[in-house]
Enzyme design. Structure first.
Site, PDB file in Angstrom:
ATOM      1  N   GLU A   1       0.379   5.213   0.673  1.00 37.82           N
ATOM      2  CA  GLU A   1      -0.554   6.242   1.142  1.00 37.82           C
ATOM      3  C   GLU A   1      -0.138   7.623   0.642  1.00 37.82           C
ATOM      4  O   GLU A   1       0.943   7.804   0.084  1.00 37.82           O
ATOM      5  CB  GLU A   1      -0.646   6.183   2.671  1.00 37.82           C
TER       6      GLU A   1
ATOM      7  N   GLU B   1      -3.041  -4.586  -3.144  1.00 33.09           N
ATOM      8  CA  GLU B   1      -3.543  -5.535  -4.156  1.00 33.09           C
ATOM      9  C   GLU B   1      -3.542  -4.898  -5.541  1.00 33.09           C
ATOM     10  O   GLU B   1      -3.148  -5.510  -6.531  1.00 33.09           O
ATOM     11  CB  GLU B   1      -4.975  -5.975  -3.817  1.00 33.09           C
TER      12      GLU B   1
ATOM     13  N   ASN C   1       0.843  -1.196   0.000  1.00 32.14           N
ATOM     14  CA  ASN C   1       0.000   0.000   0.000  1.00 32.14           C
ATOM     15  C   ASN C   1       0.879   1.246   0.000  1.00 32.14           C
ATOM     16  O   ASN C   1       1.964   1.271   0.591  1.00 32.14           O
ATOM     17  CB  ASN C   1      -1.023   0.010   1.136  1.00 32.14           C
TER      18      ASN C   1
ATOM     19  N   CYS D   1     -10.743  -3.610  -4.327  1.00 32.45           N
ATOM     20  CA  CYS D   1      -9.709  -4.539  -4.802  1.00 32.45           C
ATOM     21  C   CYS D   1     -10.319  -5.863  -5.258  1.00 32.45           C
ATOM     22  O   CYS D   1      -9.855  -6.454  -6.233  1.00 32.45           O
ATOM     23  CB  CYS D   1      -8.655  -4.760  -3.719  1.00 32.45           C
TER      24      CYS D   1
HETATM   25  N1  THU Z   1      -5.358  -1.403   2.365  1.00 33.25           N
HETATM   26  C1  THU Z   1      -4.799  -2.225   1.418  1.00 33.25           C
HETATM   27  O1  THU Z   1      -3.660  -2.008   0.982  1.00 33.25           O
HETATM   28  N2  THU Z   1      -5.537  -3.270   0.980  1.00 33.25           N
HETATM   29  C2  THU Z   1      -6.786  -3.586   1.418  1.00 33.25           C
HETATM   30  O2  THU Z   1      -7.421  -4.473   0.884  1.00 33.25           O
HETATM   31  C3  THU Z   1      -7.347  -2.852   2.547  1.00 33.25           C
HETATM   32  C4  THU Z   1      -6.678  -1.575   2.896  1.00 33.25           C
HETATM   33  C5  THU Z   1      -4.566  -0.258   2.848  1.00 33.25           C
HETATM   34  C6  THU Z   1      -5.081   1.085   2.433  1.00 33.25           C
HETATM   35  C7  THU Z   1      -4.546   1.975   3.530  1.00 33.25           C
HETATM   36  O3  THU Z   1      -3.227   2.365   3.180  1.00 33.25           O
HETATM   37  C8  THU Z   1      -4.479   1.084   4.744  1.00 33.25           C
HETATM   38  O4  THU Z   1      -4.547  -0.247   4.268  1.00 33.25           O
HETATM   39  C9  THU Z   1      -5.599   1.314   5.749  1.00 33.25           C
HETATM   40  O5  THU Z   1      -6.833   1.292   5.134  1.00 33.25           O
END
Ligand code: THU
Length: 132
Positions: free
Chosen positions: A44, A55, A42, A93
């Site tokens: 941000e 994902e 992820n 996702c």
């Molecule tokens: N996040 C993901 O990377 N994948 C998911 O399926 C759920 C959420 C990330 C997004 C954000 O950076 C953090 O988790 C909290 O929501």
């Protein structure tokens, strides 16, 4: 490739997560039917809506490299400092993955010592598709 090995790669990818806002780190290893593994984390952003999930990072990397079919995805997610991991993919996702993953594609959750194996069909039944 063994599911345990795929999850170990997801755990490695999680270390590269950029999550200074939520402190929730996610890593993914996506296995194509051609046998290649694409990793993602992820990423941000200060403008929260610009954040990308792990994902879709892995999926878009792979599709942009020419892949169109996948056989398994391992997902490792946890809050910083948390022991163990169980992170199911978010709804967006699931929809994005369903474009390229069949209902039989394995979705491996948990952690490398405690794998939970599901299928895309279980995670997203009756998925939306345009008519042929
Ligand atoms: N996040 C993901 O990377 N994948 C998911 O399926 C759920 C959420 C990330 C997004 C954000 O950076 C953090 O988790 C909290 O929501």
């Amino acid at each position: 490739m063994e599911y345990k090995e795929l999850m170990q790669l997801a755990e490695e990818a999680r270390e590269r997560a950029y999550a200074p806002y939520s402190h929730f780190r996610v890593g993914v290893a996506l296995l194509s039917t051609s046998g290649k593994v694409y990793m993602g984390c992820n990423i941000e952003n200060a403008s929260y809506g610009a954040t990308m999930c792990a994902e879709r990072t892995a999926l878009f990397k792979a599709v942009s490299e020419g892949e169109r079919e996948f056989s398994a995805i391992a997902i490792s997610g946890a809050a910083e400092g948390q022991q163990g991991s169980f992170c199911a993919p978010c709804g967006i996702c699931r929809q994005a993955l369903s474009e390229f993953c069949s209902t039989e594609c394995a979705v491996i959750l948990g952690d490398s010592d405690n794998l939970k194996v599901y299928t895309m069909g279980e995670l997203l039944p009756l998925s939306f598709r345009l008519p042929d």
